[in-house]
Motif scaffolding. Sequence first.
Motif, mmCIF file in Angstrom:
data_model
loop_
_atom_site.group_PDB
_atom_site.id
_atom_site.type_symbol
_atom_site.label_atom_id
_atom_site.label_comp_id
_atom_site.label_asym_id
_atom_site.label_seq_id
_atom_site.Cartn_x
_atom_site.Cartn_y
_atom_site.Cartn_z
ATOM 1 N N ILE B 8 -41.065 29.055 -104.273
ATOM 2 C CA ILE B 8 -41.986 28.410 -103.340
ATOM 3 C C ILE B 8 -41.406 28.465 -101.946
ATOM 4 O O ILE B 8 -40.226 28.172 -101.774
ATOM 5 N N SER B 9 -42.217 28.811 -100.949
ATOM 6 C CA SER B 9 -41.719 28.679 -99.579
ATOM 7 C C SER B 9 -42.871 28.417 -98.625
ATOM 8 O O SER B 9 -43.912 29.068 -98.712
ATOM 9 N N PHE B 14 -42.412 21.878 -99.322
ATOM 10 C CA PHE B 14 -41.317 22.817 -99.599
ATOM 11 C C PHE B 14 -41.191 23.780 -98.434
ATOM 12 O O PHE B 14 -41.724 24.896 -98.462
ATOM 13 N N GLN B 15 -40.479 23.369 -97.401
ATOM 14 C CA GLN B 15 -40.379 24.212 -96.195
ATOM 15 C C GLN B 15 -39.543 25.469 -96.476
ATOM 16 O O GLN B 15 -39.955 26.589 -96.243
ATOM 17 N N ARG B 16 -38.359 25.222 -97.048
ATOM 18 C CA ARG B 16 -37.451 26.369 -97.251
ATOM 19 C C ARG B 16 -37.732 26.996 -98.608
ATOM 20 O O ARG B 16 -38.266 26.337 -99.500
ATOM 21 N N GLY B 67 -44.859 20.594 -90.943
ATOM 22 C CA GLY B 67 -43.797 20.199 -90.030
ATOM 23 C C GLY B 67 -43.466 18.729 -90.061
ATOM 24 O O GLY B 67 -42.431 18.310 -89.567
ATOM 25 N N GLY B 68 -44.342 17.900 -90.672
ATOM 26 C CA GLY B 68 -44.076 16.465 -90.681
ATOM 27 C C GLY B 68 -43.985 15.949 -89.258
ATOM 28 O O GLY B 68 -44.633 16.483 -88.366
ATOM 29 N N SER B 74 -44.681 25.695 -90.712
ATOM 30 C CA SER B 74 -44.443 27.068 -91.163
ATOM 31 C C SER B 74 -45.669 27.908 -90.831
ATOM 32 O O SER B 74 -46.761 27.375 -90.647
ATOM 33 N N SER B 75 -45.471 29.234 -90.785
ATOM 34 C CA SER B 75 -46.628 30.072 -90.479
ATOM 35 C C SER B 75 -47.315 30.532 -91.774
ATOM 36 O O SER B 75 -48.454 30.956 -91.752
#
Lengths: 169, 169, 148, 148
Positions: B8-9, B14-16, B67-68, B74-75
């Motif tokens: 997952i990204s 799940f940012q990273r 981004g919170g 994220s793009s």
Amino acid sequence: TKINRVEISGFKSFQRKTVIPFFDGLTAIVGENGSGKSNLFDAISFVMGRRSSSLRAERLEQLIFNGGEHLSPSSMAEVTLYLDNSNGLFTPFFPDDDQPREISLGRRIAKGYASYQFMDKNCPREMIDRILETAKIDPDGHQLIAQGNLTQVIEKNPQRRREIIDEIC
Amino acid sequence: TKINRVEISGFKSFQRKTVIPFFDGLTAIVGENGSGKSNLFDAISFVMGRRSSSLRAERLEQLIFNGGEHLSPSSMAEVTLYLDNSNGLFTPFFPDDDQPREISLGRRIAKGYASYQFMDKNCPREMIDRILETAKIDPDGHQLIAQGNLTQVIEKNPQRRREIIDEIC
Amino acid sequence: KKAQFLAALNQVATYFERIFHQLFQGGRASLELEEPENINSGLIIRAHPPDKEPHLIDALSGGEQTLTAAAFVFALQEYLAGPLLILDEIDATLDKTNSNKLAKLLQGYGDHCQVIVVSHNEEMIRHAKRAYGVTMRKGISKVLSLEL
Amino acid sequence: KKAQFLAALNQVATYFERIFHQLFQGGRASLELEEPENINSGLIIRAHPPDKEPHLIDALSGGEQTLTAAAFVFALQEYLAGPLLILDEIDATLDKTNSNKLAKLLQGYGDHCQVIVVSHNEEMIRHAKRAYGVTMRKGISKVLSLEL
Ligand SMILES: Nc1ncnc2c1ncn2[C@@H]1O[C@H](COP(=O)(O)OP(=O)(O)OP(=O)(O)O)[C@@H](O)[C@H]1O
Ligand SMILES: Nc1ncnc2c1ncn2[C@@H]1O[C@H](COP(=O)(O)OP(=O)(O)OP(=O)(O)O)[C@@H](O)[C@H]1O
Ligand SMILES: [Mg+2]
Ligand SMILES: [Mg+2]
């Protein structure tokens, strides 16, 4: 005011007369799945005038103890709620009489028969509504939250939510 | 078959890039309220083709890490599911090639862009559906039960319940 | 009528923000009308746990929605100052930490009104002044007072 | 088509009765068509925990409804024999005894397919072969493998 006690008989899984005293502070009700905790909650909602559809039943008769697998069904369901009157909140309802220390609200159903009681005498449903209004108790409001219903208050659409503020002012 | 791992990204919280291997038997996922457990469940439903309305979002873009309060969004959101092929279940999908030990299904979304992947190559949505059907996985059926949805299966009306039997035979 | 409505809304909104902040130990929440001066427009609930920007209430987790709804219910209670709260398993989705926070808050409300909760949660029982046990035998319920 | 539907229904109904009986340690449950020979009529679920005769599914308690629904899901799973079950907090309304029963049953299914459950319940975690912990910091989730 506060609830001094609740008497239940023949209502849902409470076949025999059950008396439950209540006190100040936080009271917890515990028990296994299916033991009758939400039935106790429904008994209090019932005497406050809620309809069968919000008591997990299609018709009022289904609130009467149905005997389960082995026993004979009860002929009547009856719930009585005793509210404290030591601070004289309910004075307007006793124009001529002495002030009782507590008042009683009742509701009974049997096959083809349904009634409400105030101080053990039959009374119209509006009487119960006026007493609860005096006590600042709204059985359809936020003070009685049935199992699984808490998040409904934020899931409603914006218009419905606005009405909640309408109802309390 | 079985799930060998999920990557997952940029999907929800799940940012990273996060890689989670799965094994046989019963696996428990634990964590505090709001930590991301149901987001992990949503990531698996997402790659299997479920629509945004059953992923707690109004539009697909809302599934991208937002981004919170402090970070930049994220793009792209991307989830890849690796299914085991050691018993050759997916042979029909590899007419000319050697049998891989595992296959990969992927789904990506970015602003104004959405795609599915099979073995890292873009493919139509129908390809994913056919692979899941071969694997006997129905993302809209009883095998994936989202939080709070278990009792829906008995609350449905009799006609809707009947369709459940229709779908499995 | 309009002035009364806006006064009530402002009051409930202030309570809601404070209670939300207490339950989440931070974050921001608000109650606003879709069109600020029009009392017939819908009511918007915004709830941002610390570090988060959920795009809609549905994106919050099960436990976060429970705490947000509880904050709203308690805000109405503080405004109305009714005599009782009867809550049936409102803590079902909460983890230990949040069950504890909710139980402490309910214990506090118990000083001003009668609070009756049904719960399977040890945290809740630990904070109660009294407890009743409901048992079922052969289809019949009985209620017993429990020593805490 | 009709014969196929009836065969599937009979099979699922048999599994449902057995699993219900196992979870409730007694009682009776059934799946029937509103009109037995008409495969387009609705499907009726009857569920009677031991000693009880609920007039409708709604009259069952929260926990009883969870176990009844779980029995139906597992009956479908046994019929289809799919490779996985992914269940998000299906045990939220259960008491300790029933959580234990459900966890044992899921552990058993884990011998035939991959079972992944999200849960706050110690009973469930105790029966799992492996566990992952999800944590959140500054709005970002991380997953760690836990030693059981
Ligand atoms: N009229 C009735 N007569 C007899 N029993 C009834 C009647 N109506 C409901 N019941 C029984 O009451 C039981 C449900 O009780 P209740 O909902 O109070 O459980 P509970 O203690 O709240 O459990 P949980 O923790 O699972 O929510 C059901 O098993 C149902 O059969
Ligand atoms: N697109 C997004 N970007 C960043 N964060 C998101 C996004 N969508 C949802 N979230 C955050 O994810 C959080 C919810 O996570 P999730 O529902 O997975 O929690 P959970 O671990 O299941 O908790 P619970 O035990 O309460 O059910 C919310 O706080 C929400 O703000
Ligand atoms: Mg209950
Ligand atoms: Mg969740």
